[in-house]
Motif scaffolding. Structure first.
Motif, PDB file in Angstrom:
ATOM      1  N   PHE A  21       0.828  -1.202   0.000  1.00  0.00           N
ATOM      2  CA  PHE A  21       0.000   0.000   0.000  1.00  0.00           C
ATOM      3  C   PHE A  21       0.866   1.257   0.000  1.00  0.00           C
ATOM      4  N   ALA A  22       1.918   1.258   0.831  1.00  0.00           N
ATOM      5  CA  ALA A  22       2.816   2.413   0.874  1.00  0.00           C
ATOM      6  C   ALA A  22       3.477   2.624  -0.486  1.00  0.00           C
ATOM      7  N   TRP A  23       3.929   1.539  -1.107  1.00  0.00           N
ATOM      8  CA  TRP A  23       4.562   1.646  -2.428  1.00  0.00           C
ATOM      9  C   TRP A  23       3.567   2.209  -3.439  1.00  0.00           C
ATOM     10  N   GLY A  24       2.331   1.690  -3.410  1.00  0.00           N
ATOM     11  CA  GLY A  24       1.321   2.163  -4.359  1.00  0.00           C
ATOM     12  C   GLY A  24       0.952   3.617  -4.128  1.00  0.00           C
ATOM     13  N   PHE A  25       0.885   4.018  -2.870  1.00  0.00           N
ATOM     14  CA  PHE A  25       0.568   5.410  -2.562  1.00  0.00           C
ATOM     15  C   PHE A  25       1.654   6.330  -3.110  1.00  0.00           C
ATOM     16  N   PHE A  26       2.903   5.982  -2.859  1.00  0.00           N
ATOM     17  CA  PHE A  26       4.017   6.781  -3.380  1.00  0.00           C
ATOM     18  C   PHE A  26       4.003   6.806  -4.907  1.00  0.00           C
ATOM     19  N   PHE A  27       3.657   5.678  -5.514  1.00  0.00           N
ATOM     20  CA  PHE A  27       3.613   5.613  -6.981  1.00  0.00           C
ATOM     21  C   PHE A  27       2.557   6.573  -7.524  1.00  0.00           C
ATOM     22  N   LEU A  28       1.355   6.535  -6.942  1.00  0.00           N
ATOM     23  CA  LEU A  28       0.301   7.454  -7.373  1.00  0.00           C
ATOM     24  C   LEU A  28       0.709   8.907  -7.151  1.00  0.00           C
ATOM     25  N   MET A  29       1.304   9.175  -6.003  1.00  0.00           N
ATOM     26  CA  MET A  29       1.723  10.530  -5.688  1.00  0.00           C
ATOM     27  C   MET A  29       2.767  11.022  -6.692  1.00  0.00           C
ATOM     28  N   ASN A  30       3.791  10.222  -6.948  1.00  0.00           N
ATOM     29  CA  ASN A  30       4.854  10.640  -7.857  1.00  0.00           C
ATOM     30  C   ASN A  30       4.359  10.776  -9.290  1.00  0.00           C
ATOM     31  N   THR A  31       3.458   9.867  -9.699  1.00  0.00           N
ATOM     32  CA  THR A  31       2.898   9.959 -11.045  1.00  0.00           C
ATOM     33  C   THR A  31       2.061  11.216 -11.200  1.00  0.00           C
ATOM     34  N   GLY A  32       1.234  11.500 -10.199  1.00  0.00           N
ATOM     35  CA  GLY A  32       0.408  12.702 -10.249  1.00  0.00           C
ATOM     36  C   GLY A  32       1.237  13.976 -10.239  1.00  0.00           C
ATOM     37  N   ILE A  33       2.282  14.005  -9.419  1.00  0.00           N
ATOM     38  CA  ILE A  33       3.146  15.185  -9.359  1.00  0.00           C
ATOM     39  C   ILE A  33       3.862  15.399 -10.687  1.00  0.00           C
ATOM     40  N   ALA A  34       4.325  14.311 -11.299  1.00  0.00           N
ATOM     41  CA  ALA A  34       4.994  14.444 -12.595  1.00  0.00           C
ATOM     42  C   ALA A  34       4.049  15.012 -13.649  1.00  0.00           C
ATOM     43  N   LEU A  35       2.791  14.577 -13.617  1.00  0.00           N
ATOM     44  CA  LEU A  35       1.813  15.056 -14.587  1.00  0.00           C
ATOM     45  C   LEU A  35       1.463  16.525 -14.340  1.00  0.00           C
ATOM     46  N   LEU A  36       1.198  16.856 -13.081  1.00  0.00           N
ATOM     47  CA  LEU A  36       0.701  18.189 -12.750  1.00  0.00           C
ATOM     48  C   LEU A  36       1.801  19.244 -12.650  1.00  0.00           C
ATOM     49  N   TRP A  37       2.998  18.823 -12.291  1.00  0.00           N
ATOM     50  CA  TRP A  37       4.057  19.790 -12.036  1.00  0.00           C
ATOM     51  C   TRP A  37       5.181  19.774 -13.071  1.00  0.00           C
ATOM     52  N   GLU A  38       5.165  18.812 -13.966  1.00  0.00           N
ATOM     53  CA  GLU A  38       6.175  18.771 -15.031  1.00  0.00           C
ATOM     54  C   GLU A  38       5.509  18.854 -16.403  1.00  0.00           C
ATOM     55  N   ALA A  39       4.605  17.918 -16.675  1.00  0.00           N
ATOM     56  CA  ALA A  39       3.961  17.901 -17.991  1.00  0.00           C
ATOM     57  C   ALA A  39       3.118  19.151 -18.225  1.00  0.00           C
ATOM     58  N   ALA A  40       2.319  19.543 -17.239  1.00  0.00           N
ATOM     59  CA  ALA A  40       1.436  20.710 -17.426  1.00  0.00           C
ATOM     60  C   ALA A  40       2.220  22.011 -17.626  1.00  0.00           C
ATOM     61  N   PRO A  41       3.209  22.337 -16.795  1.00  0.00           N
ATOM     62  CA  PRO A  41       3.992  23.556 -17.056  1.00  0.00           C
ATOM     63  C   PRO A  41       4.735  23.521 -18.386  1.00  0.00           C
ATOM     64  N   ASN A  42       5.231  22.339 -18.763  1.00  0.00           N
ATOM     65  CA  ASN A  42       5.919  22.221 -20.054  1.00  0.00           C
ATOM     66  C   ASN A  42       4.961  22.477 -21.212  1.00  0.00           C
ATOM     67  N   ALA A  43       3.729  22.004 -21.068  1.00  0.00           N
ATOM     68  CA  ALA A  43       2.726  22.249 -22.108  1.00  0.00           C
ATOM     69  C   ALA A  43       2.402  23.733 -22.201  1.00  0.00           C
ATOM     70  N   LEU A  44       2.311  24.403 -21.068  1.00  0.00           N
ATOM     71  CA  LEU A  44       2.072  25.839 -21.079  1.00  0.00           C
ATOM     72  C   LEU A  44       3.218  26.585 -21.757  1.00  0.00           C
ATOM     73  N   ALA A  45       4.433  26.189 -21.422  1.00  0.00           N
ATOM     74  CA  ALA A  45       5.600  26.840 -22.026  1.00  0.00           C
ATOM     75  C   ALA A  45       5.637  26.627 -23.529  1.00  0.00           C
ATOM     76  N   ALA A  46       5.228  25.431 -23.973  1.00  0.00           N
ATOM     77  CA  ALA A  46       5.221  25.144 -25.406  1.00  0.00           C
ATOM     78  C   ALA A  46       4.223  26.023 -26.156  1.00  0.00           C
ATOM     79  N   GLN A  47       3.189  26.468 -25.446  1.00  0.00           N
ATOM     80  CA  GLN A  47       2.193  27.355 -26.039  1.00  0.00           C
ATOM     81  C   GLN A  47       2.566  28.832 -25.893  1.00  0.00           C
ATOM     82  N   GLY A  48       3.750  29.067 -25.357  1.00  0.00           N
ATOM     83  CA  GLY A  48       4.199  30.439 -25.180  1.00  0.00           C
ATOM     84  C   GLY A  48       3.614  31.136 -23.981  1.00  0.00           C
ATOM     85  N   LEU A  49       2.984  30.379 -23.075  1.00  0.00           N
ATOM     86  CA  LEU A  49       2.386  30.964 -21.876  1.00  0.00           C
ATOM     87  C   LEU A  49       3.392  30.935 -20.731  1.00  0.00           C
ATOM     88  N   PRO A  50       3.488  31.988 -19.951  1.00  0.00           N
ATOM     89  CA  PRO A  50       4.455  32.011 -18.850  1.00  0.00           C
ATOM     90  C   PRO A  50       4.062  31.035 -17.749  1.00  0.00           C
TER      91      PRO A  50
END
Length: 418
Positions: A21-50
């Motif tokens: 359960f602890a491993w799965g929780f960390f996995f969900l947390m890290n996956t969500g953080i990568a999506l929300l804090w890496e992929a999303a800002p990179n997508a904004l930057a690609a669109q020229g948005l600050p």
């Protein structure tokens, strides 16, 4: 005899589930953080948005989500000591809010909260253990030990420290934003050797499950470990000043908590307003000091690679800011624990002081982090055992002395929120 063997198998199974359960929780947390804090800002930057103000906007939005969640489902998860106190006093932890505890723990972490994950995981595991116990009546009086052992297992899995997992249910761990406290002892119904055996089996199952899942799918969660430390004349000469800085940061945790509770009282019964206030503060600080965001596991690994390229002032500001922000998160509705973010705060401060003094960085990290956590936990031995998850055993003398000195600094009672 057959009952004891069956109980041992249940204990190992529960421990393994806690680790998985602890491993799965960390996995969900890290996956969500990568999506929300890496992929999303990179997508904004690609669109020229600050994306420079992304932390401020996203953490504020997170405050809205967390506040609405608390308004609908209540203040979940409970903190780790509350869960274990219930288990020790009653032998059970009610399981009617396991879903709320799980998502209530995950949401703040996804939105960058400067809090740890231990609160939600402990409550879910204890609740699940109670649920199973209610359906397996033959377990009988030993259900209390199974519930406690499951808590020990998930704590050991979260912190990757078997000894800490074994000790916390016995003596408490000050895992409370209001300040240090201990879990009251209760009389046990089984012999001490059996209790120790149950704990060991559960912790072994948890760490075994974590190791297997990490081997098959990759490691998920936890702080990195420093393997070497140097002792020399320069390090020993700087030891007390380093410990003094760490103690000051740990002491700061308490007036920051008092200020956060005063603000929470002023806001009254308005969970959305509280959570938004915490999110806005977190986002503003995170915009200027990005390492002030998150629990600190991945950030410790990143900082270990780049700390020589970061100014000492930035590192010191990050450490002190993280102590303050953690208290405002915890007291304004971003529910979780304080261990991981405060350990990271000590590491940031230690790197900053290593930059200024030129001494061995791991020695500086041990001295500062040991004193900071000692000042907060007020239990030097528990502090040292906890910090073995990060620092080498050779650093034990530094950790113990630093934690002891930190724990001696008095804290006014009015700051403890009792």
């Amino acid at each position: 005899m057959a009952k004891r063997v069956l109980f041992a198998l249940f204990t190992i199974a529960f421990g393994a589930f806690a680790g998985a359960f602890a491993w799965g929780f960390f996995f969900l947390m890290n996956t969500g953080i990568a999506l929300l804090w890496e992929a999303a800002p990179n997508a904004l930057a690609a669109q020229g948005l600050p994306a420079v103000f992304y932390p401020l906007v996203f953490c504020t939005v997170g405050g809205v989500v967390i506040g609405l969640f608390a308004k609908k489902f209540g203040p979940y998860p409970a903190d780790m000591n509350t869960v274990m106190a219930s288990v020790k006093q009653t032998g059970r932890y009610e399981y009617d809010h396991m879903g709320a505890s799980f998502f209530g723990a995950l949401l703040p972490l996804l939105f960058g909260g400067s809090i740890g994950p231990e609160a939600g995981m402990t409550g879910v595991i204890a609740g699940l253990c109670t649920w199973v116990g209610d359906r397996l009546r033959f377990v009988g009086a030993e259900m209390r030990e199974l519930a406690e052992a499951s808590c020990a297992a998930v704590i050991a899995a979260i912190f990757a420290t078997p000894l800490f997992g074994l000790m916390v249910p016995a003596v408490g761990a000050a895992d409370d934003s209001d300040g240090p406290r201990r879990i009251s002892e209760v009389r046990l119904d089984v012999a001490k050797p059996l209790k120790i055996a149950v704990y060991v089996l559960a912790v072994a199952g948890a760490l075994g499950a974590m190791a297997l899942l990490g081997h098959w799918f990759g490691a998920s969660g936890g702080l990195p470990r420093f393997s070497e430390i140097a002792f020399g004349a320069s390090e020993l000469a700087w030891a007390l000043p380093l410990m003094a800085v760490g103690t000051a940061a740990g002491w700061l945790y308490f007036p920051a908590g008092a200020a956060a509770r005063a603000l929470a009282t002023r806001l009254g019964d308005r969970p959305v307003a509280k959570a938004v206030m915490a999110g806005a503060l977190l986002g503003a600080v995170g915009t200027a000091l990005p390492f002030a965001l998150f629990a600190g596991e991945a950030q410790t690994e990143q900082l270990a690679l780049i700390w020589t390229t970061v100014s000492a002032g930035m590192l010191l500001a990050t450490g002190f800011a993280k102590v303050i922000v953690t208290q405002f998160c915890l007291n304004l509705g971003w529910r979780g624990g304080h261990f991981f973010p405060l350990i990271f705060a000590g590491i940031a401060l230690g790197y900053g002081l290593a930059t200024l003094t030129g001494i061995d960085p791991v020695f500086a990290l041990c001295a500062v982090t040991g004193a900071l956590m000692g000042a907060v936990m007020r239990q030097p031995l528990m502090t040292a055992v906890l910090l073995f998850l990060v620092f080498p055993l050779a650093g034990a003398p530094v950790l113990l002395v630093a934690a002891a000195l930190g724990s001696l600094v008095p804290v006014p009672h009015r700051w403890l929120g009792k």
